[in-house]
Write a protein that holds these residues in place. Structure first.
Motif, PDB file in Angstrom:
ATOM      1  N   ALA A   1       0.747  -1.233  -0.022  1.00 33.41           N
ATOM      2  CA  ALA A   1       0.105  -0.336   0.122  1.00 33.41           C
ATOM      3  C   ALA A   1       0.799   1.255   0.082  1.00 33.41           C
ATOM      4  CB  ALA A   1      -0.926  -0.090   1.207  1.00 33.41           C
ATOM      5  N   SER A   2       0.469   2.169  -0.690  1.00 31.61           N
ATOM      6  CA  SER A   2       1.135   3.495  -0.842  1.00 31.61           C
ATOM      7  C   SER A   2       1.008   4.178   0.491  1.00 31.61           C
ATOM      8  CB  SER A   2       0.714   4.343  -1.944  1.00 31.61           C
ATOM      9  OG  SER A   2      -0.560   4.613  -1.927  1.00 31.61           O
ATOM     10  N   LYS A   3       1.778   5.281   0.965  1.00 31.05           N
ATOM     11  CA  LYS A   3       1.824   5.893   2.070  1.00 31.05           C
ATOM     12  C   LYS A   3       0.486   6.626   2.110  1.00 31.05           C
ATOM     13  CE  LYS A   3       6.501   5.607   3.691  1.00 31.05           C
ATOM     14  NZ  LYS A   3       7.564   5.636   2.394  1.00 31.05           N
ATOM     15  N   GLY A   4       0.304   7.595   0.899  1.00 34.97           N
ATOM     16  CA  GLY A   4      -0.852   8.216   0.853  1.00 34.97           C
ATOM     17  C   GLY A   4      -1.965   7.557   0.242  1.00 34.97           C
ATOM     18  N   SER A   5      -3.174   8.197   0.135  1.00 40.02           N
ATOM     19  CA  SER A   5      -4.304   7.525  -0.633  1.00 40.02           C
ATOM     20  C   SER A   5      -4.288   7.813  -1.965  1.00 40.02           C
ATOM     21  CB  SER A   5      -5.639   7.997   0.187  1.00 40.02           C
ATOM     22  OG  SER A   5      -5.967   9.204  -0.222  1.00 40.02           O
ATOM     23  N   SER A   6      -4.674   6.844  -2.612  1.00 35.48           N
ATOM     24  CA  SER A   6      -4.486   6.916  -4.029  1.00 35.48           C
ATOM     25  C   SER A   6      -5.694   6.195  -4.900  1.00 35.48           C
ATOM     26  CB  SER A   6      -3.193   6.076  -4.561  1.00 35.48           C
ATOM     27  OG  SER A   6      -3.447   5.909  -5.721  1.00 35.48           O
ATOM     28  N   ASN A   7      -6.031   7.047  -6.023  1.00 34.04           N
ATOM     29  CA  ASN A   7      -6.960   6.497  -7.143  1.00 34.04           C
ATOM     30  C   ASN A   7      -6.185   5.389  -8.056  1.00 34.04           C
ATOM     31  OD1 ASN A   7      -9.221   7.435  -5.480  1.00 34.04           O
ATOM     32  ND2 ASN A   7      -8.880   9.450  -6.760  1.00 34.04           N
ATOM     33  N   TYR A   8      -4.943   5.567  -7.717  1.00 32.66           N
ATOM     34  CA  TYR A   8      -4.297   4.932  -8.831  1.00 32.66           C
ATOM     35  C   TYR A   8      -3.524   3.660  -8.438  1.00 32.66           C
ATOM     36  CZ  TYR A   8      -4.712   9.082 -11.747  1.00 32.66           C
ATOM     37  OH  TYR A   8      -5.165  10.049 -12.273  1.00 32.66           O
ATOM     38  N   ALA A   9      -3.206   2.710  -9.216  1.00 31.47           N
ATOM     39  CA  ALA A   9      -2.735   1.262  -8.600  1.00 31.47           C
ATOM     40  C   ALA A   9      -2.080   0.657  -9.659  1.00 31.47           C
ATOM     41  CB  ALA A   9      -3.635   0.560  -8.076  1.00 31.47           C
TER      42      ALA A   9
ATOM     43  N   GLY B   1       6.004  12.476  -4.403  1.00 34.24           N
ATOM     44  CA  GLY B   1       4.357  12.627  -3.807  1.00 34.24           C
ATOM     45  C   GLY B   1       3.575  12.079  -4.820  1.00 34.24           C
ATOM     46  N   VAL B   2       3.855  11.202  -5.525  1.00 30.28           N
ATOM     47  CA  VAL B   2       2.943  10.419  -6.273  1.00 30.28           C
ATOM     48  C   VAL B   2       2.693   8.972  -5.749  1.00 30.28           C
ATOM     49  CG1 VAL B   2       2.291   9.290  -8.517  1.00 30.28           C
ATOM     50  CG2 VAL B   2       3.743  11.323  -8.332  1.00 30.28           C
ATOM     51  N   HIS B   3       1.197   8.681  -5.150  1.00 29.71           N
ATOM     52  CA  HIS B   3       0.974   7.505  -4.432  1.00 29.71           C
ATOM     53  C   HIS B   3       0.245   6.607  -5.359  1.00 29.71           C
ATOM     54  CE1 HIS B   3       2.326   9.553  -0.961  1.00 29.71           C
ATOM     55  NE2 HIS B   3       1.467  10.927  -1.089  1.00 29.71           N
ATOM     56  N   LEU B   4       0.838   5.233  -5.218  1.00 31.65           N
ATOM     57  CA  LEU B   4       0.495   4.177  -6.002  1.00 31.65           C
ATOM     58  C   LEU B   4       0.344   3.064  -5.115  1.00 31.65           C
ATOM     59  CD1 LEU B   4       2.434   4.711  -9.295  1.00 31.65           C
ATOM     60  CD2 LEU B   4      -0.031   4.627  -9.398  1.00 31.65           C
ATOM     61  N   ASP B   5      -0.828   2.614  -4.883  1.00 29.28           N
ATOM     62  CA  ASP B   5      -0.825   0.922  -4.289  1.00 29.28           C
ATOM     63  C   ASP B   5      -0.661  -0.049  -5.321  1.00 29.28           C
ATOM     64  OD1 ASP B   5      -2.003   2.232  -2.002  1.00 29.28           O
ATOM     65  OD2 ASP B   5      -4.071   1.969  -2.784  1.00 29.28           O
ATOM     66  N   TYR B   6       0.022  -0.954  -4.840  1.00 31.49           N
ATOM     67  CA  TYR B   6       0.638  -2.152  -5.708  1.00 31.49           C
ATOM     68  C   TYR B   6       0.320  -3.417  -5.112  1.00 31.49           C
ATOM     69  CZ  TYR B   6       4.590  -5.060  -7.396  1.00 31.49           C
ATOM     70  OH  TYR B   6       5.000  -6.330  -8.084  1.00 31.49           O
ATOM     71  N   MET B   7      -0.177  -4.101  -6.124  1.00 35.49           N
ATOM     72  CA  MET B   7      -0.602  -5.542  -5.900  1.00 35.49           C
ATOM     73  C   MET B   7       0.186  -6.650  -6.914  1.00 35.49           C
ATOM     74  SD  MET B   7      -4.208  -7.618  -5.880  1.00 35.49           S
ATOM     75  CE  MET B   7      -4.496  -7.499  -4.150  1.00 35.49           C
TER      76      MET B   7
END
Ligand SMILES: Cc1ncc(C[n+]2csc(CCOP(=O)(O)OP(=O)(O)O)c2C)c(N)n1
Ligand code: SF4
Ligand SMILES: [Mg+2]
Lengths: 607, 351
Positions: free
Chosen positions: A494-502, A524-530
């Motif tokens: 999970a990224s540190k900030g909230s993100s609509n992008y993944a 400053g660009v947040h991306l969740d990664y699975m």
């Protein structure tokens, strides 16, 4: 310098060694990498080699990465240019501020055209011709000589290098002195003639304790041994061959009775992949834990048997070390191009279980898991690694084994089980879990049944009745779907900030993706990664996609195969999935991912 | 439906074998082949041989490819495991199965299409590996199941039912087997049950790959005038050269032969194979002579049958791979797992 290129820093730079294949360079290059690893600094090694035995260009890339990233950087800070045929290309690849080390026996004034680099010439050929008599050792010692020069330039610990040379030639002690002499030649020349300072420096750390350097195929072989496989059939094909080399080696080590010299295993080099697959089917049907290693071309040939094993419900484990296709493709280059064919290999309605390791340690674990899953679900299970994972040395946590492990041999009836039963039916879903019971030949007359790839019903008899046929194939579909929770679960970062992008990715993309994420995060660009690790996809995968507006699907093939599988096998909205595809055949680097994401995100912001 | 269950009728006076089983215990499902098909006679021969050898049905394994011939594994030994594989690939499945458990008796059933066209490679390689199995090649010169196309075994000059003449040379499984080192090579005719049964018994007892090429006429597509695999042609030209009788340990040899007529071969299980020469100067232990004999008769109409070659001294696949006798599936995991400490130790080289 483009914004994306980064300069070398202490314990953070990339060396690329350009050689001619068949000259013994790769063991010298491996030694260099191992030395840095032993000095406690994480490394990434990539061997980029031709499909050839002698005379063509080959490169070895060593990334020194104190942060311990798994992927390539995309930069080259020190180019050791030992192949005159690729000078132009090698020169162009060098990052600004980089260093070029070359054999100045033959002068190359064109190297001076780049004012943004440091050029260091060492007359390796001349020095080695002077010092060594035999033609072959002149060629071989040139490798050690350039290693000596690199040791001097990077400030490597010569003691560590000497120790490695001694280990490497333990069986041929005569060669030790020759090699040490060659090392000194290169080392002294640099010390005498070069007095500048460079960015590329190595300083000892303590970041590699508990780690090993191993390639995925060796780890897979170990996984098969520890997982209790007793039968392997194969047909040689790059990049999978070393799995069977490894399995053979470890079976000889651990599975030969010291007194009788008898083997507790059987390895057969088949006449082709069709036969290899058939042998695995036969051995598995008869109760041995069996597997076959191969690559894409082999999967094409094995397809008929894969469908057969699927329909007749015979366990089968296939390791597909993917290489660049189609057809013979680029046999020594990497790709993730067999996901679709493996997911649905063979004619008719078929679907299979796939596991996706991302590095050797997972190869080890997933080998044993695949053996368990195949027997549990009585079906083919594929482990899809690739050339990058399989043949390159990766720094991973040391492998460990839990001795309390017991193989899951699945639903096999014993003689006592059969004696208690009224009648045995091979394809009857007795437990309501879609998995029938099977019996092994020789157990008991009651267990006898007839296995056929033609239409059969749940009682195990031949059928051409539509309803009976459908009942059986519907169960097979349900059985496959029920494996979604049993395959290795996806890994979420999970990224540190909230993100609509993944990001959704798979296998050997992992290192480059993680690093690109970190660097974007720093901006400053947040991306969740699975990272998905199994197919059929579990619910978590769908939920992850649902929870984001846009999901970049990063994979190494032209046709967005993972993305296509997601579209076919989940209910996610097509417009959410954006492909990022890398398919040049070279292992993925973080810069490629970073740049692609950067551009895609910028596009989305301005739109 | 491709098979019907056969009712098991136990007559009180039915003869039993050493296991106390009757012939019917060795039956399988009802055949659905054409009436008069040679393959059904081979099936009957297999049933009788297993019965007479007193092999427990569940200790036998049947493996086959695809074709009318390959279907027949459903028609005998209903209490054995059987596996009908894919077209031409039975040898590979058999190889894997034998590797996993060599303690059972394996019989492979295939056709001339299955073994000599699509499966030629696997057929040859199973012989090279000397897989311990009996391999029945039910040879009718055509693809029966796909309705009568020529197979690679069709003889030169033979005509098809539709009147086409085959102008390509045939692949002869017997000379092929001799040339790749097969250790038991026989030819039989489905119409001579006694010879067939004695060859099957000998083949089952042979340690290694035993090939029986059985001329097995296809009444629907290759039994016409002009066919060289018809019943009429086979009856007219077939020529027994060597007779082989398997005699188990401790059993008396009953038949009386003239001196010098018998060649005894010791089998691995302690039994003896009594080879009876039906032609002068032929020794089935001599590969070169066997080859010569087969080649001499190739161009004539004569079809030599019998046990044409045997070598009981070669290592089978198991021995070649130095495998222990215990089946792979019976080795407990504790013996297969090197142990966590060994894993730890071996990783020194990766540091
Ligand atoms: C891959 C594949 N190709 C083609 C077929 C169709 N086919 C089924 S049986 C057969 C020929 C069988 O001939 P043979 O082995 O001589 O058996 P026979 O029916 O004559 O006993 C063919 C071509 C198939 N089943 N699989
Ligand atoms: S088609 Fe020929 S081979 Fe097939 S069952 Fe009929 S007679 Fe036998
Ligand atoms: Mg045929």
């Amino acid at each position: 310098m483009s914004a994306l290129q980064s300069r070398a820093a202490l314990n953070d730079f990339t060396i690329k060694l350009a050689n001619v294949n068949g000259t013994g360079s790769s063991s010298a290059n491996g030694l260099l990498m191992k030395a840095i690893f032993r000095m406690g600094i994480p490394v990434v090694g990539k061997n980029i080699f031709p499909s050839n035995i002698q005379g063509l260009p080959t490169w070895y890339e060593i990334r020194v990465t104190e942060k311990g990233y798994h992927g390539r950087s995309g930069d080259v800070h020190l180019m050791v240019a030992m192949n005159a045929k690729t000078y132009t290309q090698d020169l162009a690849e060098l990052s600004p501020g980089g260093v070029l080390l070359y054999d100045s026996t033959w002068p190359h004034p064109e190297f001076m055209n780049r004012s943004d680099i440091t050029v260091i010439g060492v007359p390796f050929a001349r020095m080695c011709n002077g010092a060594f008599k035999a033609a072959r050792s002149r060629i071989l010692m040139k490798n050690m000589a350039y290693i000596g020069s690199v040791v001097a330039l990077l400030d490597l610990d010569m003691k560590v290098i000497h120790e490695l040379v001694r280990e490497m030639f333990a069986a041929k002690p005569k060669l030790i002195d020759l090699n040490l002499q060659a090392l000194t030649l290169g080392f002294d020349h640099v010390k005498e003639h070069f007095d500048g300072t460079l960015d590329i420096k190595v300083e000892a750390r303590d970041l590699t304790t508990g780690k090993i350097m191993i390639d995925g195929n060796e780890a897979t072989a170990l996984g098969c041994v520890f997982g209790g496989a007793t039968f392997g059939a194969w047909y040689p094909i790059t990049p999978s061959t070393s799995i069977m080399d490894g399995f053979t080696k470890y079976c000889r080590m651990f599975r030969v009775d010291p007194e009788t010299q008898e083997h507790k295993y059987c390895i057969i080099q088949a006449e082709d992949e069709l036969a290899a697959a058939g042998m695995v089917v036969g051995a598995s049907w008869n109760g041995a834990r069996a597997f076959t290693p191969t690559s894409g071309a082999g999967i094409s040939l094995m397809s008929e048997f894969i469908g057969y094993a699927y329909y007749t419900e015979i366990p089968m484990v296939l390791f597909d070390v993917q290489r660049t296709g189609p057809s013979t493709g680029m046999p020594t280059r990497t790709q993730q191009c067999d996901m679709q064919i493996c997911a649905y290999a063979s004619h008719g309605d078929t679907c299979h279980i796939l596991l996706f390791p991302s590095q050797p340690q997972e190869c080890f674990e997933m080998a044993a898991q695949a053996l368990d899953l195949a027997e549990r679900f009585q079906t083919p299970v594929f482990v899809l690694s690739d050339l990058d994972i399989g043949m390159n040395d990766w720094m991973v946590d040391a492998l460990s084994w839990d001795d309390s492990y017991q193989p899951d041999r699945g639903k096999v009836l014993s003689k006592t089980d059969l004696e208690k039963m009224d009648k045995f039916h091979r394809y009857l879903d007795v437990d309501g879990d879609y998995i029938p019971y099977r019996t092994l030949p020789g157990t008991d007359p009651k267990g006898a049944y007839f296995t056929r790839g033609s239409g059969h019903n749940k009682w195990g008899s031949y059928t051409e009745e539509g309803q009976e046929y459908k009942e059986l194939v519907d169960r097979l579909r349900n059985k496959w779907a029920s494996a979604a929770d049993k395959v290795p679960a996806p890994v979420l970062k999970a990224s540190k900030g909230s993100s609509n992008y993944a990001i959704l990715s798979v296998g050997s993309c992992d290192g480059a993706v993680i690093e690109a994420c970190d660097r974007l995060e720093a901006q400053g660009v947040h991306l969740d990664y699975m990272r998905v690790r199994g197919f059929p996809f579990c619910q978590q995968v769908e939920d992850f996609i649902d929870a984001h507006d846009t999901v970049f699907v990063i994979e190494q093939n032209r046709d967005a195969q993972l993305l296509n599988l997601l579209l076919v096998e989940t209910n996610v909205a097509r417009e959410k999935l954006v492909p990022i595809l890398h398919y040049s055949g070279e292992p993925l680097d973080y810069r490629f991912v970073f740049q692609a994401l950067h551009e895609a995100l910028a596009l989305r912001k301005t739109a | 439906m491709s098979s019907f269950a056969k009712p098991l009728i136990r007559r009180k006076d039915a003869p039993t074998n050493d296991l106390g089983l009757i012939r019917a215990d060795y039956d399988g499902a009802m055949s659905t082949l054409c009436a008069g098909c040679g393959h059904d006679s081979v099936t009957a021969g297999l049933t009788r041989a297993f019965f007479e050898l007193s092999i427990a049905p569940h200790k036998a394994v049947k493996v086959s490819g695809i074709g009318c011939s390959s279907k027949t594994t459903a028609y005998f030994l209903g209490q054995s495991h059987g596996i009908n594989t894919v077209h031409g690939r039975m040898p590979a499945v058999a190889t894997g199965a034998v590797a996993a458990n060599s303690a059972l008796s394996y019989v492979g059933v295939s056709g001339d299409g299955d073994s000599l066209s699509i499966g030629l490679g696997q057929f040859v390689h199973a012989m090279r590996r000397n897989v311990n199995m009996l391999y029945m090649l039910e040879n009718n010169g055509v693809y029966g199941l796909t309705k009568g196309q020529f197979s690679a075994a069709a003889d030169f000059g033979a005509s098809s039912k539709k009147g086409e003449i085959n102008e390509q040379p045939p692949l002869d499984p017997v000379s092929l087997a001799l040339s790749v080192g097969a250790t038991f090579v026989a030819r039989a005719f489905s119409g001579d049950k006694d010879q067939l049964v004695s060859l099957i018994k000998a083949g089952l007892k042979h340690k290694g790959f035993a090939l029986i090429d059985v001329i097995s006429p296809c009444v629907s597509f290759n039994d016409h005038k002009g066919s060289t695999k018809s019943y009429a042609h086979a009856y007219k030209y077939y020529h027994p050269a060597i007779h082989a009788d398997y005699v188990p340990v401790g059993k008396e040899i009953t038949a009386a032969y003239q001196a010098g007529e018998l060649l005894p071969v010791e089998m691995h299980d302690g039994g003896t194979l009594q080879l009876r020469k039906l032609q002068n100067g032929y020794d089935p232990r001599d590969r070169a002579r066997a080859m010569a004999k087969v080649f001499e008769t190739k161009d004539s109409d004569e079809t030599v049958t019998g046990l044409l070659y045997i070598d009981e001294t070669q290592k089978d696949m198991h021995a070649l791979n130095r495998m222990e006798a215990r089946p792979l599936n019976e080795i407990p995991y504790a013996e297969l797992n090197p142990g966590a400490d060994k894993l730890e130790a071996l990783q020194k080289k990766f540091r």
